[in-house]
Scaffold this active site. Structure first.
Site, PDB file in Angstrom:
ATOM      1  N   THR A 216      60.477  35.374  -4.539  1.00 47.80           N
ATOM      2  CA  THR A 216      59.187  34.881  -5.030  1.00 47.80           C
ATOM      3  C   THR A 216      58.293  34.386  -3.899  1.00 47.80           C
ATOM      4  OG1 THR A 216      59.953  32.604  -5.466  1.00 47.80           O
ATOM      5  CG2 THR A 216      60.231  34.223  -7.238  1.00 47.80           C
TER       6      THR A 216
ATOM      7  N   LEU B 237      53.484  32.943  -6.223  1.00 45.80           N
ATOM      8  CA  LEU B 237      53.631  33.002  -7.678  1.00 45.80           C
ATOM      9  C   LEU B 237      55.079  33.327  -8.024  1.00 45.80           C
ATOM     10  CD1 LEU B 237      50.611  34.708  -9.480  1.00 45.80           C
ATOM     11  CD2 LEU B 237      51.322  32.310  -9.449  1.00 45.80           C
ATOM     12  N   HIS B 238      55.810  32.306  -8.434  1.00 48.02           N
ATOM     13  CA  HIS B 238      57.224  32.486  -8.738  1.00 48.02           C
ATOM     14  C   HIS B 238      57.445  33.170 -10.100  1.00 48.02           C
ATOM     15  CE1 HIS B 238      58.027  29.624  -5.451  1.00 48.02           C
ATOM     16  NE2 HIS B 238      57.171  28.795  -6.020  1.00 48.02           N
ATOM     17  N   ASP B 239      57.020  32.519 -11.156  1.00 44.88           N
ATOM     18  CA  ASP B 239      57.450  32.894 -12.512  1.00 44.88           C
ATOM     19  C   ASP B 239      57.043  34.290 -12.963  1.00 44.88           C
ATOM     20  OD1 ASP B 239      57.080  29.498 -13.772  1.00 44.88           O
ATOM     21  OD2 ASP B 239      58.737  30.485 -12.737  1.00 44.88           O
TER      22      ASP B 239
END
Ligand code: RIB
Ligand code: CA
Length: 300
Positions: free
Chosen positions: A191, A231-233
């Site tokens: 991520t 932006l991880h999710d």
């Protein structure tokens, strides 16, 4: 054929991007429910934010269930310094639907029991862990887990060892990763490659839609992983839609729960037969193009 999914989340600005992307891909993903868990901010705030995102997307038909207000053990973590005190960067959202009276854990159990559901978990894993403990049989019914959490090869973002979702509730993360369920795992390893640049934010703005402009405002407020937000999710949703944007390796995994200095640490062992695919590489340009295309499909 549309894939049935449930999103368990703690919105959270990157959670917002994930939820809007999933709703913008309604032709490919059928979102059966959104469940919330305390994490980035408290339960009431993450639930209010999830409801506002459903309203922004014009999808107040999607059932919303509030879940656990705290971790199984310990005080957990909060990330208002990253997501704003309200968890959504101060971006005004119209109020969304009130959550169902059914608790998130019961909703996860009920939807999993029906078979064929992919669970996307992008917050602390408390709800999912309790569902697996209360009703172990759902482990044979759940299609797959797609999880944002942990870091295998690199520093954490809470401690040197632990990433936020796993640091919040190490015991829950351990229960879930040791369940043996087929899992796609998106840790900081991958991520951290999804850099939020001004150009990529401008692309959301240029959509000219309420959702695109709101998401651009959110991403400008987002302070994740200074100095360059990532932006991880949404990596979880992007993988469901376009898996060739990613590469990974098969592992077995657990989470440190005993050593106080390393609580929440993801521990992996490479194993070609392992149940977990640990993602390690991302085509970032393709990723943001996909997110922009999906969010552009929202007319809410
Ligand atoms: O470490 C990043 C994760 O923690 C993301 O899910 C973010 O929303 C926070 O919950
Ligand atoms: Ca999250």
């Amino acid at each position: 054929m549309r894939r049935s999914i449930l999103i368990d989340c703690d919105p959270g600005l990157d959670d917002a991007a994930a939820i809007l992307t999933a709703l913008g891909a309604a032709d490919r993903l059928s979102l059966g429910a959104v469940t919330t868990v305390a994490g980035n901010v408290d339960l009431d705030a993450v639930t209010r934010n999830a409801a506002g995102l459903l309203a922004l997307a014009g999808r107040t038909d999607v059932p919303l269930h509030a879940g656990c207000p705290r971790a199984l053990f310990g005080a957990g973590e909060r990330a208002g310094h990253v997501h704003g005190a309200d968890g959504i960067g101060g971006v005004a959202l119209s109020p969304g639907p009130a959550p169902s009276p059914e608790h998130a854990v019961q909703a996860i159990r009920r939807l999993a029991r029906g078979g064929g559901v992919t669970i996307v978990a992008i917050g602390p894993l408390t709800n999912l862990a309790l569902a697996l403990v209360e009703e172990p049989a759902i482990a044979t019914e759940i299609e797959r887990l797609v999880i944002m959490g942990g870091v295998a090869d690199g520093p954490g973002n809470v401690t040197d060892w632990a990433e936020f979702n796993f640091a919040c509730d190490p015991e829950a993360a351990r229960i879930v990763l040791e369940s043996g369920l087929p899992t796609a795992l998106f840790g900081l390893d991958v991520t951290r490659q999804a850099h939020v640049t001004p150009q990529r934010i401008a692309a959301f703005d240029a959509l000219g839609t309420p959702a695109g402009k709101a998401l651009a405002r959110m991403l400008r407020a987002y302070q994740g992983e200074r100095p360059r937000p990532v932006l991880h999710d949404p990596c979880t949703i992007a993988w469901l839609l376009q898996p060739d944007l990613f590469a990974g390796r098969r592992v077995r995994a657990s989470v440190e729960t005993a050593n106080p200095a390393q609580r929440g640490r993801l521990m992996t062992t490479d194993d070609p037969q392992g149940p977990i695919e640990l993602m390690t590489a991302l085509d970032a340009d393709g990723f943001f193009a996909l997110l922009t295309q999906c969010v552009g499909g929202l007319r809410g």
